[in-house]
Design a protein around this motif. Structure first.
Motif, PDB file in Angstrom:
ATOM      1  N   ASN A  24       0.834  -1.206   0.000  1.00 42.25           N
ATOM      2  CA  ASN A  24       0.000   0.000   0.000  1.00 42.25           C
ATOM      3  C   ASN A  24       0.867   1.255   0.000  1.00 42.25           C
ATOM      4  O   ASN A  24       0.570   2.241  -0.683  1.00 42.25           O
ATOM      5  N   PHE A  25       1.959   1.217   0.772  1.00 47.61           N
ATOM      6  CA  PHE A  25       2.871   2.359   0.822  1.00 47.61           C
ATOM      7  C   PHE A  25       3.489   2.625  -0.550  1.00 47.61           C
ATOM      8  O   PHE A  25       3.595   3.777  -0.998  1.00 47.61           O
ATOM      9  N   ALA A  26       3.895   1.540  -1.246  1.00 51.89           N
ATOM     10  CA  ALA A  26       4.510   1.702  -2.564  1.00 51.89           C
ATOM     11  C   ALA A  26       3.523   2.252  -3.579  1.00 51.89           C
ATOM     12  O   ALA A  26       3.858   3.135  -4.377  1.00 51.89           O
ATOM     13  N   VAL A  27       2.290   1.741  -3.587  1.00 53.93           N
ATOM     14  CA  VAL A  27       1.290   2.200  -4.552  1.00 53.93           C
ATOM     15  C   VAL A  27       0.948   3.666  -4.309  1.00 53.93           C
ATOM     16  O   VAL A  27       0.804   4.463  -5.251  1.00 53.93           O
ATOM     17  N   GLU A  28       0.829   4.063  -3.056  1.00 58.28           N
ATOM     18  CA  GLU A  28       0.487   5.445  -2.740  1.00 58.28           C
ATOM     19  C   GLU A  28       1.584   6.414  -3.180  1.00 58.28           C
ATOM     20  O   GLU A  28       1.294   7.527  -3.632  1.00 58.28           O
ATOM     21  N   ASN A  29       2.809   6.017  -3.061  1.00 58.32           N
ATOM     22  CA  ASN A  29       3.915   6.920  -3.391  1.00 58.32           C
ATOM     23  C   ASN A  29       4.305   6.877  -4.862  1.00 58.32           C
ATOM     24  O   ASN A  29       4.692   7.898  -5.437  1.00 58.32           O
ATOM     25  N   LEU A  30       4.201   5.699  -5.490  1.00 59.44           N
ATOM     26  CA  LEU A  30       4.608   5.573  -6.887  1.00 59.44           C
ATOM     27  C   LEU A  30       3.460   5.780  -7.851  1.00 59.44           C
ATOM     28  O   LEU A  30       3.679   5.932  -9.065  1.00 59.44           O
ATOM     29  N   LEU A  31       2.236   5.757  -7.337  1.00 55.58           N
ATOM     30  CA  LEU A  31       1.040   5.987  -8.165  1.00 55.58           C
ATOM     31  C   LEU A  31       0.962   5.005  -9.323  1.00 55.58           C
ATOM     32  O   LEU A  31       0.580   5.358 -10.444  1.00 55.58           O
ATOM     33  N   THR A  32       1.352   3.763  -9.078  1.00 53.85           N
ATOM     34  CA  THR A  32       1.254   2.720 -10.096  1.00 53.85           C
ATOM     35  C   THR A  32       1.119   1.385  -9.395  1.00 53.85           C
ATOM     36  O   THR A  32       1.577   1.208  -8.261  1.00 53.85           O
ATOM     37  N   THR A  33       0.480   0.451 -10.087  1.00 56.62           N
ATOM     38  CA  THR A  33       0.334  -0.904  -9.547  1.00 56.62           C
ATOM     39  C   THR A  33       0.985  -1.947 -10.448  1.00 56.62           C
ATOM     40  O   THR A  33       0.922  -3.134 -10.146  1.00 56.62           O
ATOM     41  N   THR A  34       1.602  -1.513 -11.543  1.00 52.05           N
ATOM     42  CA  THR A  34       2.144  -2.469 -12.521  1.00 52.05           C
ATOM     43  C   THR A  34       3.661  -2.385 -12.674  1.00 52.05           C
ATOM     44  O   THR A  34       4.268  -3.343 -13.154  1.00 52.05           O
ATOM     45  N   HIS A  35       4.256  -1.289 -12.338  1.00 52.96           N
ATOM     46  CA  HIS A  35       5.706  -1.123 -12.534  1.00 52.96           C
ATOM     47  C   HIS A  35       6.359  -0.734 -11.206  1.00 52.96           C
ATOM     48  O   HIS A  35       6.709   0.422 -10.973  1.00 52.96           O
ATOM     49  N   ILE A  36       6.467  -1.713 -10.341  1.00 51.76           N
ATOM     50  CA  ILE A  36       7.059  -1.511  -9.018  1.00 51.76           C
ATOM     51  C   ILE A  36       8.260  -2.446  -8.887  1.00 51.76           C
ATOM     52  O   ILE A  36       8.203  -3.606  -9.300  1.00 51.76           O
ATOM     53  N   ARG A  37       9.339  -1.936  -8.303  1.00 55.57           N
ATOM     54  CA  ARG A  37      10.529  -2.770  -8.100  1.00 55.57           C
ATOM     55  C   ARG A  37      10.251  -3.827  -7.045  1.00 55.57           C
ATOM     56  O   ARG A  37       9.701  -3.529  -5.989  1.00 55.57           O
ATOM     57  N   CYS A  38      10.663  -5.066  -7.349  1.00 57.82           N
ATOM     58  CA  CYS A  38      10.419  -6.181  -6.434  1.00 57.82           C
ATOM     59  C   CYS A  38      11.556  -6.272  -5.422  1.00 57.82           C
ATOM     60  O   CYS A  38      12.725  -6.442  -5.797  1.00 57.82           O
TER      61      CYS A  38
END
Length: 836
Positions: A24-38
């Protein structure tokens, strides 16, 4: 944000809630759900996925526990290091970015820092973690460095190393921090600045395929393809024919200053206290001082680096330019806790002679190959050897050196010439720019550096390369090793053409040719004796290779000599081995002659004196108290705190015995026999006074050592291991030989009552190692042969001295020994040399 869940069991509720909070923290800050570093331990923030795949990875693989600051997922960077880093913030930009904008750096100039100026400190902080909970011997970083060192040492493949890491992780307890792959390990090491770049290169060393040649497939200079050619003569596109491994220097410079001890050592030349006028550091050289004087803004910062370029006979790629300078760069100094602007200057190059020609532009072969003599190079072409030799080297010897007068040992002529003066950098630059290139093939690219022409020494030859070539030639000629022997039919014919050693000319037969043995030839028995000498040598640990493994007794030769082995052979071991086949002088006869006092009865004098010495030696071996006193006196004489008391005691003796005040040897003997007891009473009387100033160490030294002395077979002193002779007898190395330079009295004979004080070298073999116990501390003492080293009693030691003269010694020259030219050069008692 609570991150403790990262260390929880992946089956626990805390881990489950933590994963969801992280996503949730990553989605809120990066504003994306498909291109997030694993952030799992396998992807380590290098791959981009959707939220669902990341959730699966984090559950199945586990999250990277070293990922403490979630900077890739929107968390702002928080400096966790000490406040002494003195990072200055200015309008939201760190000092690092300000310097970058000021001098127009790109991201690569920072090495592997990326956007994080404290990545190194972060890696070190992670490295301080124990390799597994409760481990005190290894940290994560130290274990990784050890393992990677094993990989490099034994040539382990990446796949093998990865499997080893996995096995190590399984063997260690749960929660261990061992990387699980080669990629993860390399990522950690790259963050330390230990990375390198691979560049495609022309097989003929014309260019590097970078910058404007990045997309080229053929070399613009020679036309050769960039790609490797297979066995079927078909080019393998994508497989480079040649690769250059480039190690960026700037990140490594920065890493040196990140270490507190290294950063302190880099400024030792400025902080050292003793400046004795000797060349003990490059800072004492004229080149170093010239940069300091001519460019004070550079010399005033002691942390600026002076570099030496070391190359090994390769042809530098023409696309590399010395204009690529590594200054200025902003670097953090861990010793002083501050940032500073680092600059560096190239002082000189260190290389062998062929590489010297490439780097300096000087001709290094042909008739004018000497960079000092130039047009006046004394060269001579060997008609039969088909080589050019340079025989004017004796002009660099002192003007009265006996070698200058020798003819038969050299080219048949004496040498009266004087050496020419080397050209300055400005003179060389003037010559190459004005077309006077008889001895210069090009202008060195280093002259583009504004200070290069002013340096008094621009290029230095690597002595180890030269020494190895000379050693191989000498050993090959002495032992007649095929392929390395410089003696042969061509060499003998060239000597004949030069009119030197004409009696060694070859004698031709119907089927084979006879070469008379020269002064340098050894018989078969002598070759075996020399090889046996090498085979039986034992050297200290780390001194050189195991000499025994380099000797082939079957065919009397040395094999596999490395550069350092050749250095030790030339400097010390070869003269010892050759000595076994030389004439043995009767040195002890001279000692016996010194025993004669009554010339009418010489036999009686010698016999009585010899018997007396035997008796003294026998008694000395059994007087343990005297030996302990000798050892104790040796400790006192070499303790700086005791030196004032020694001077007081000598004054006391001269006052008490005025009749003997001019007899230096008597005074020294009296001092040796009475100083221990005098010092004990002297210190005791001082201790009874108020504010006596006697230190604790001096108090225990004056009291003397314990009578019970433990003996050791080995002893480690300042990282150097010493063994007794009995210990070395069962080992392949020897650490029992010792040398001591002592400032002591020297006598010319037994009757000499006024010895002189001078430095004298003592050699010996350690027989016993004593550990003198002074209650509060112990002091190791070596006993060699039957005496304590350095505590020689002058009454029992006779040393023959010769006055030192600054002139050359009056020695017989080779010509005086063998006669005029054409004398007897054939060595007797040696087999003839036959060549089919």
């Amino acid at each position: 944000m609570d991150k403790s869940w990262m260390h929880s069991d992946r089956r626990s509720k805390a881990y489950e809630f933590g994963v969801e909070a992280f996503l949730n923290f990553a989605v809120e800050n990066l504003l994306t759900t498909t291109h997030i570093r694993c952030p799992c331990v396998k992807c380590v923030n290098l791959k981009l996925f959707g939220v669902g795949i990341i959730r699966d990875h984090v559950y199945f693989n586990g999250i990277d526990q070293s990922y403490k600051n979630w900077t890739f997922h929107g968390e702002p960077w928080e400096a966790t290091t000490n406040a002494s880093r003195n990072v200055e913030e200015d309008d939201g930009h760190s000092r690092y970015s300000f310097v970058s904008e000021e001098i127009d750096m790109d991201d690569n100039d920072f090495g592997d820092f990326g956007s994080d100026p404290y990545e190194f400190a972060n890696v070190i902080g992670d490295g301080d973690q124990p390799v597994y909970p409760g481990c005190r011997k290894y940290t994560k970083l130290s274990a990784l460095v050890k393992l990677y060192n094993l990989k490099a040492k034994h040539g382990m493949s990446d796949v093998c190393f990865t499997e080893l890491l996995i096995l190590q992780g399984d063997l260690l307890p749960e929660g261990n921090t061992i990387p699980t792959s080669m990629y993860e390990a390399k990522k950690t090491l790259c963050a330390l600045g230990l990375s390198c770049e691979k560049m495609h290169a022309c097989p003929n060393d014309c260019i590097l395929y970078r910058k404007e040649y990045d997309d080229s497939t053929n070399c613009p200079t020679c036309g050769i393809s960039r790609w490797k050619e297979g066995k079927d003569s078909i080019l393998k596109e994508g497989v480079p024919a040649k690769v250059v491994w480039y190690f960026p220097p700037i990140p490594r410079f920065k890493r040196m200053f990140q270490s507190h001890e290294t950063a302190k050592s880099l400024t030792w030349h400025a902080a050292r206290k003793s400046i004795d006028g000797q060349m003990s550091h490059p800072a004492d050289s004229p080149s170093w001082k010239l940069l300091d004087d001519k460019w004070p803004e550079f010399g005033n910062e002691p942390r600026n680096l002076r570099l030496a370029l070391s190359s090994d006979g390769f042809n530098p790629h023409s696309s590399l330019s010395s204009r690529y300078s590594c200054w200025p760069r902003s670097v953090y100094d861990a010793h002083n806790g501050e940032y500073f602007t680092l600059r560096a200057a190239l002082m000189w190059t260190i290389n062998d002679f062929p590489a010297y020609g490439n780097l300096s532009g000087c001709v290094v072969k042909g008739y004018k190959a000497c960079p000092i003599c130039g047009d006046d190079t004394p060269s001579h072409r060997l008609k039969n050897g088909h080589k050019i030799c340079y025989i004017g080297h004796r002009k660099w010897l002192p003007i009265n050196h006996p070698y200058r007068r020798q003819r038969a040992a050299f080219n048949g002529k004496p040498e009266y010439g004087i050496p020419p003066e080397p050209l300055t950098g400005e003179e060389v630059l003037h010559m190459v720019e004005n077309g006077d290139r008889v001895c210069w093939k090009k202008k060195s690219i280093f002259f583009d550096l504004e200070y290069w022409k002013y340096l008094p020494v621009r290029h230095a030859l690597d002595v180890m390369h030269i020494e190895k070539n000379v050693c191989d030639s000498i050993i090959g000629t002495l032992l007649e090793i095929p392929g390395k022997n410089k003696d042969g039919i061509a060499a003998r014919l060239d000597l004949l053409n030069m009119g030197v050693k004409t009696d060694l000319q070859p004698e031709y037969g119907e089927r084979r040719t006879r070469l008379p043995p020269g002064p340098w030839n050894l018989s078969r028995a002598e070759k075996r004796e020399v090889c046996n000498s090498f085979y039986g040598m034992k050297v200290p640990e780390g001194y050189s290779s195991n000499i025994k493994n380099l000797v082939s007794l079957q065919d009397s030769r040395l094999l596999g000599l490395k550069s350092h082995d050749c250095h030790t052979l030339m400097q010390q071991l070869l003269p010892v081995a050759i000595r076994s086949v030389l004439e043995k002088p009767a040195r002890y006869m001279k000692v016996l002659k010194g025993y004669v006092q009554n010339r009418t009865r010489p036999e009686g004098c010698i016999a009585e004196r010899y018997i007396a010495e035997e008796a003294v030696e026998f008694c000395t071996q059994h007087l343990s108290d005297d030996l302990l006193n000798q050892a104790h006196l040796y400790v006192l004489e070499n303790t700086e705190e005791v030196l004032p008391y020694i001077e007081q005691h000598m004054i006391h003796i001269r006052t008490a015995y005025p009749k003997f005040r001019k007899r230096t040897k008597w005074l020294q003997d009296k001092h040796n026999s009475t100083f221990i007891q005098w010092l004990r009473f002297k210190v005791q009387s001082e201790l009874e006074e108020d504010n006596h100033g006697v230190s604790e160490n001096l108090r225990w030294l004056a009291a003397g050592p314990n009578m019970a002395v433990p003996l050791y077979r080995s002893y480690l002193i300042k990282g150097i291991k010493f063994n007794i002779k009995a210990q070395d007898d069962v080992r392949i190395t020897q650490n029992s030989g010792v040398y001591l330079l002592a400032h002591t009295m020297q006598v010319a004979s037994a009757k000499d009552k006024n010895p002189i004080l001078s430095n004298m070298g003592f050699y010996g073999v350690i027989q016993e190692i004593w550990d003198l116990d002074y209650q509060k501390f112990t002091i190791p003492v070596f006993r060699e042969y039957n005496d304590v080293i350095g505590d020689e009693v002058l009454g029992d030691v006779i040393i023959e001295c010769e006055p030192f003269t600054r002139g050359m010694p009056n020695v017989d020259t080779f010509d005086e020994l063998v006669g005029e030219l054409g004398g007897q050069n054939i060595r007797g008692g040696c087999e003839d040399i036959w060549i089919e």
